[in-house]
Design an enzyme around this catalytic site. Structure first.
Site, PDB file in Angstrom:
ATOM      1  N   ASP A 150      -6.186  -4.826  64.304  1.00 26.47           N
ATOM      2  CA  ASP A 150      -5.141  -5.851  64.380  1.00 26.47           C
ATOM      3  C   ASP A 150      -5.244  -6.534  65.738  1.00 26.47           C
ATOM      4  O   ASP A 150      -4.950  -5.931  66.768  1.00 26.47           O
ATOM      5  CB  ASP A 150      -3.761  -5.232  64.194  1.00 26.47           C
ATOM      6  CG  ASP A 150      -2.662  -6.280  63.963  1.00 26.47           C
ATOM      7  OD1 ASP A 150      -2.866  -7.439  64.362  1.00 26.47           O
ATOM      8  OD2 ASP A 150      -1.617  -5.929  63.386  1.00 26.47           O
ATOM      9  N   ARG A 152      -3.721  -9.477  66.540  1.00 32.62           N
ATOM     10  CA  ARG A 152      -2.684 -10.504  66.689  1.00 32.62           C
ATOM     11  C   ARG A 152      -1.882 -10.346  67.979  1.00 32.62           C
ATOM     12  O   ARG A 152      -1.638  -9.243  68.433  1.00 32.62           O
ATOM     13  CB  ARG A 152      -1.736 -10.467  65.480  1.00 32.62           C
ATOM     14  CG  ARG A 152      -2.375 -10.940  64.197  1.00 32.62           C
ATOM     15  CD  ARG A 152      -1.463 -10.740  63.016  1.00 32.62           C
ATOM     16  NE  ARG A 152      -1.245  -9.333  62.719  1.00 32.62           N
ATOM     17  CZ  ARG A 152      -0.503  -8.892  61.709  1.00 32.62           C
ATOM     18  NH1 ARG A 152       0.109  -9.751  60.907  1.00 32.62           N
ATOM     19  NH2 ARG A 152      -0.365  -7.597  61.501  1.00 32.62           N
TER      20      ARG A 152
END
Length: 242
Positions: A150, A152
């Site tokens: 991930d 982000r």
């Protein structure tokens, strides 16, 4: 509005988000104001959809419009949001969040571009989806490609909320990392409101992996043999009728 400058090698470089435009946006869910931003740090164009009296857009500096604002941080997902993919629940979450905000009477949806595939990009996401069709889960697929699970960053979302004059939110999310990131960046999360979409045959495994390996709050996956009892078309119909 963030308006900081840094001088690098004698050249002024702007950082943070810049509000560029506010435009009316009527939708099938209700009326929104589309507030467009430029993220100078990443070069991304971002948008916040604002419904009702919220923060500084409400005018008059009314404090009540700045606290406990129902808010969704929605990561861009072309396959789910635009193409109706049943591999994930993203498109259904987007629609459900917009409906919830309108039903609330006010709220914000920050649509985060550059977040495709949890930040790895569209082509890499498609490569990961191919690996998932061959038996890997969503975490294993990213790792097999040598990519972050991930990648982000939600800082820009916090910057946008600051610019809108929002002090605290009721966060529509199942992801604890969104809450943690907002709080690190100065936005109080008064409540985390689950956004639970009925699973189906095509996305049940993906959702279970998000719960078991990425710590998403998905209690509705317990106590049902979903894969044998519901198909994505049925799930979408049920969501539409809510």
């Amino acid at each position: 509005m963030t308006d900081n400058f840094a001088v690098l090698a004698g050249t002024a470089r702007r950082s943070g988000v810049e509000r560029v435009v506010i435009a009316p946006l009527p939708t099938v869910y209700g009326f929104f104001q589309a507030v467009g931003y430029l993220d100078h740090d990443r070069g991304e164009e971002q948008v916040a959809l604002v419904h009702g009296e919220v923060g500084d857009l409400a005018g008059g500096g009314v404090d009540a419009t700045k606290e406990g604002v129902l808010t969704r941080l929605h990561s861009e997902c072309l396959t789910g949001d635009a193409f109706g993919s049943t591999h994930c629940e993203c498109g259904d979450q987007l629609a459900a969040a917009l409906r919830a905000i309108v039903a609330e009477g006010r709220g914000i949806l920050v649509y985060l571009r550059g977040h495709e595939g949890r930040g790895i990009g569209l082509l890499a996401k498609l490569q990961a989806m191919k690996l998932q069709s061959e038996g890997l889960d969503t975490v294993e697929a990213n790792v097999a490609l040598g990519l972050p699970v991930d990648a982000r960053d939600y800082r820009v979302a916090a910057d946008i909320l600051h610019d809108l004059g929002v002090r605290s939110v009721r966060l529509l999310s199942n992801n604890p990392r969104k809450r943690e990131s907002l709080q690190r960046n100065g936005i109080k999360v008064a409540e985390q409101v689950p956004l639970l979409i009925p699973p189906c045959e095509e996305n049940l495994g993906y959702l279970l992996t998000k719960r078991e390996r990425l710590d998403h709050f998905l209690p509705h996956l317990d106590g049902g043999d979903w894969a044998k009892t519901i198909f994505c078309g049925t799930a979408k119909a049920a969501i539409t009728e809510e």
